[in-house]
Write a protein that holds these residues in place. Structure first.
Motif, mmCIF file in Angstrom:
data_model
loop_
_atom_site.group_PDB
_atom_site.id
_atom_site.type_symbol
_atom_site.label_atom_id
_atom_site.label_comp_id
_atom_site.label_asym_id
_atom_site.label_seq_id
_atom_site.Cartn_x
_atom_site.Cartn_y
_atom_site.Cartn_z
ATOM 1 N N SER A 164 0.800 -1.221 0.000
ATOM 2 C CA SER A 164 0.000 0.000 0.000
ATOM 3 C C SER A 164 0.834 1.273 0.000
ATOM 4 O O SER A 164 0.382 2.288 -0.492
ATOM 5 C CB SER A 164 -0.958 -0.007 1.188
ATOM 6 N N ASN A 165 2.047 1.252 0.543
ATOM 7 C CA ASN A 165 2.853 2.464 0.526
ATOM 8 C C ASN A 165 4.088 2.310 -0.358
ATOM 9 O O ASN A 165 5.078 2.970 -0.171
ATOM 10 C CB ASN A 165 3.247 2.877 1.945
ATOM 11 N N THR A 166 3.999 1.447 -1.346
ATOM 12 C CA THR A 166 5.067 1.298 -2.322
ATOM 13 C C THR A 166 4.843 2.294 -3.451
ATOM 14 O O THR A 166 3.795 2.275 -4.084
ATOM 15 C CB THR A 166 5.081 -0.134 -2.911
ATOM 16 N N PRO A 167 5.811 3.186 -3.701
ATOM 17 C CA PRO A 167 5.632 4.157 -4.792
ATOM 18 C C PRO A 167 5.590 3.489 -6.165
ATOM 19 O O PRO A 167 6.042 2.361 -6.330
ATOM 20 C CB PRO A 167 6.866 5.050 -4.672
ATOM 21 N N ALA A 188 -1.860 2.084 -10.247
ATOM 22 C CA ALA A 188 -2.997 2.969 -9.960
ATOM 23 C C ALA A 188 -2.529 4.402 -9.703
ATOM 24 O O ALA A 188 -3.250 5.349 -10.016
ATOM 25 C CB ALA A 188 -3.785 2.447 -8.766
ATOM 26 N N GLU A 189 -1.345 4.562 -9.152
ATOM 27 C CA GLU A 189 -0.789 5.898 -8.926
ATOM 28 C C GLU A 189 -0.194 6.472 -10.215
ATOM 29 O O GLU A 189 -0.283 7.677 -10.457
ATOM 30 C CB GLU A 189 0.302 5.849 -7.865
ATOM 31 N N GLU A 190 0.408 5.624 -11.007
ATOM 32 C CA GLU A 190 1.035 6.069 -12.248
ATOM 33 C C GLU A 190 -0.010 6.462 -13.298
ATOM 34 O O GLU A 190 0.211 7.380 -14.071
ATOM 35 C CB GLU A 190 1.940 4.965 -12.814
ATOM 36 N N PHE A 191 -1.130 5.737 -13.322
ATOM 37 C CA PHE A 191 -2.178 5.964 -14.315
ATOM 38 C C PHE A 191 -3.544 6.065 -13.634
ATOM 39 O O PHE A 191 -4.422 5.227 -13.856
ATOM 40 C CB PHE A 191 -2.205 4.823 -15.346
ATOM 41 N N GLU A 209 4.350 -8.597 -13.741
ATOM 42 C CA GLU A 209 5.803 -8.404 -13.827
ATOM 43 C C GLU A 209 6.185 -7.017 -13.333
ATOM 44 O O GLU A 209 7.176 -6.849 -12.624
ATOM 45 C CB GLU A 209 6.292 -8.582 -15.262
ATOM 46 N N TYR A 210 5.396 -6.011 -13.731
ATOM 47 C CA TYR A 210 5.648 -4.639 -13.280
ATOM 48 C C TYR A 210 5.574 -4.576 -11.751
ATOM 49 O O TYR A 210 6.449 -4.000 -11.103
ATOM 50 C CB TYR A 210 4.630 -3.675 -13.895
ATOM 51 N N ASP A 211 4.538 -5.176 -11.178
ATOM 52 C CA ASP A 211 4.367 -5.148 -9.720
ATOM 53 C C ASP A 211 5.551 -5.806 -9.003
ATOM 54 O O ASP A 211 6.048 -5.279 -8.004
ATOM 55 C CB ASP A 211 3.069 -5.843 -9.314
ATOM 56 N N VAL A 212 5.999 -6.950 -9.518
ATOM 57 C CA VAL A 212 7.136 -7.645 -8.911
ATOM 58 C C VAL A 212 8.402 -6.800 -9.006
ATOM 59 O O VAL A 212 9.146 -6.653 -8.026
ATOM 60 C CB VAL A 212 7.336 -9.035 -9.567
ATOM 61 N N MET A 213 8.647 -6.217 -10.172
ATOM 62 C CA MET A 213 9.835 -5.387 -10.358
ATOM 63 C C MET A 213 9.765 -4.140 -9.481
ATOM 64 O O MET A 213 10.748 -3.751 -8.846
ATOM 65 C CB MET A 213 9.989 -5.001 -11.835
#
Length: 86
Positions: A2-5, A9-12, A35-39
């Protein structure tokens, strides 16, 4: 996370509904979004020294996250094909 930049949802924020829909309906989108979330999570852990890494690895991870983000954005912004009924 929840507090990972840099979460999608924050980017788009204007595409949150479409992201949710595509994760459910499009296997390719779901795979690259995962994959994006893991990276993104790995980068966050490295940046906060939970799992430190060297500068070269950090650069490579950030490039991969950007590549995935660009592909995701391309999918989110491509025109939708609407089939007309005969």
């Amino acid at each position: 996370m929840s507090n990972t930049p840099h979460q999608l949802a924050e980017e788009f924020p204007e595409y949150v509904g479409k992201i949710r829909h595509l994760r459910e309906a499009d296997g390719h989108f779901r795979r690259i979004a995962d994959e994006y979330d893991v990276m993104n999570w790995a980068i966050h852990r490295a940046e906060t020294d939970i799992e430190p890494t060297d500068d070269l690895r950090m650069t490579d991870m950030r490039k991969e996250r950007m590549r995935l983000k660009d592909e995701i954005y391309g999918i989110l912004t491509r025109p939708e094909v609407v089939e007309e009924l005969p």
